[in-house]
Design an enzyme around this catalytic site. Structure first.
Site, short mmCIF file in Angstrom:
data_model
loop_
_atom_site.label_atom_id
_atom_site.label_comp_id
_atom_site.label_asym_id
_atom_site.label_seq_id
_atom_site.Cartn_x
_atom_site.Cartn_y
_atom_site.Cartn_z
CB SER A 23 -0.90 0.18 1.14
OG SER A 23 -1.69 1.23 1.37
CE LYS A 47 -3.04 7.02 -3.46
NZ LYS A 47 -2.72 8.27 -4.34
N GLY A 48 -3.88 4.17 0.32
CA GLY A 48 -4.87 4.06 1.56
C GLY A 48 -5.92 5.02 1.28
CG ASN A 71 5.60 8.64 2.97
OD1 ASN A 71 4.44 9.07 2.87
ND2 ASN A 71 5.99 7.36 3.27
CB ILE A 73 1.66 10.90 0.84
CG1 ILE A 73 3.05 10.29 0.12
CG2 ILE A 73 0.64 11.02 -0.29
CD1 ILE A 73 3.67 11.44 -0.91
CG ASN A 103 -4.05 0.55 3.52
OD1 ASN A 103 -4.40 1.92 3.55
ND2 ASN A 103 -3.20 0.07 4.14
CG ASN A 130 -2.71 3.03 7.75
OD1 ASN A 130 -2.10 3.00 8.80
ND2 ASN A 130 -2.62 4.19 7.38
CB CYS A 133 -4.86 7.26 11.40
SG CYS A 133 -4.39 6.55 9.65
N GLY A 268 7.63 -2.35 -1.19
CA GLY A 268 7.15 -1.05 -1.03
C GLY A 268 7.95 -0.08 -1.92
#
Length: 306
Positions: A23, A47-48, A71, A73, A103, A130, A133, A268
């Site tokens: 991801s 990707k998330g 990163n 992002i 994800n 994920n 967070c 990754g």
């Protein structure tokens, strides 16, 4: 490539090979279709995704390091509804036989349940949660550093989906096995580790942080020994399967993770260097099995000799 040697069942998800696109580095898979055959990829981990579209962080979002990258992002993505309406159908058309794992993350426990329910659709083979967070309802504490919060998220996701649930663990904790045990007890079908390590870079000419978010997530070869160690520890602590990632660039790297106890691996940062890395690592893994007279990749899992 001998697909019979590589075919893997990971937490109920059928994989052509045990090598996935991780991801955040593999987009939605279709971005890489010019560089490799997606049907030879074990699984695409998206990707998330978040409940609403996100533009991501401002300022510089990527910085090279001597052995990897940072990163920040900021989970830039089109949002769950656009993904389901516009992107997922294209992914399934491009790679109908490749497993697709979505994800996602949220800002509250309820967000996670909402996302899980929306992703409980045909075309999604599993979900990766994920938990790195902040929980906005609990003063910003990160779900992935509090075992009770991580367990609450896991329970909420499990209550809203029939898909296999993989919980992605943060390495930014004192004891990652505590987190792994907490999400296993809450019903997780598998764990993935490691997510990025927190790091930062300072511009010595301006004396300011280089990244717009000040800190970022470190990935790439620099984190591999830490990731291997954590995979080994978690594999000893839980009974559910482990997805290993963190600095994997070659088949030899993948073998290390498998010997440490991972049942599958994900590539990754290396995909940025070599876009076809996921397929090349799978081919190299098959070559390794051939050289060592092994009939199936599962014969490597957890076989470290102490």
């Amino acid at each position: 490539m001998n697909m019979n040697r590589l075919a893997t069942d990971f937490a109920g998800i059928k994989l052509a090979t045990p090598v996935m696109g991780a991801s955040g580095t593999f987009g939605f898979g279709i971005e890489y279709s010019d560089f490799l055959d997606l049907n030879k990829v074990g699984a695409v981990i998206s990707k998330g995704l978040t409940p609403l579209p996100r533009a991501g962080n401002y300022g510089i979002r990527i910085a090279e390091t001597p052995s990897g990258m940072l990163n920040c992002i900021g989970l830039e993505n089109p949002g769950i509804d656009v993904f389901l309406r516009d992107i997922l159908p294209k992914v399934r058309q491009e790679a109908p036989n490749t497993a697709f794992i979505a994800n996602f993350s949220g800002s509250t426990v309820e967000d996670y349940g909402l996302m899980a329910e929306k992703l409980d659709v045909d075309g999604v083979d599993g979900v990766e949660v994920n938990i790195s967070c902040p929980n906005v309802k609990e003063g910003g504490i990160v779900f992935g550093t509090d075992p009770r919060a991580a367990a609450a998220v896991t329970k909420e996701v499990k209550a809203h989906t029939k898909k296999p649930v993989i919980v992605k663990l943060s390495p930014n904790v004192t004891d990652i096995t505590v987190m792994a045990k907490a999400v296993e007890a809450a019903g997780a079908d598998a764990v993935a580790l490691i997510n990025t390590l927190t790091g930062m870079v300072i511009d010595i000419e301006t004396w300011k942080p280089l990244l717009g978010n000040v800190t970022g997530g470190l990935s790439g070869p620099a984190v591999k020994p830490i990731a291997v160690r954590m995979v080994y520890q978690v594999a000893q602590a839980v009974k559910i399967p482990v997805l290993g990632l963190g600095g994997i660039a070659t088949a030899d790297d993948a073998v290390e993770f498998l010997l440490a106890g991972a049942s599958a691996v994900a590539i990754g940062a290396e995909s940025f260097v070599h876009p076809d890395a996921v397929v090349k690592v799978a081919q190299g893994l098959d070559d390794y099995l051939e050289r060592h007279g092994l009939s199936h990749v599962s014969e490597l899992v957890g076989q470290i000799r102490l």
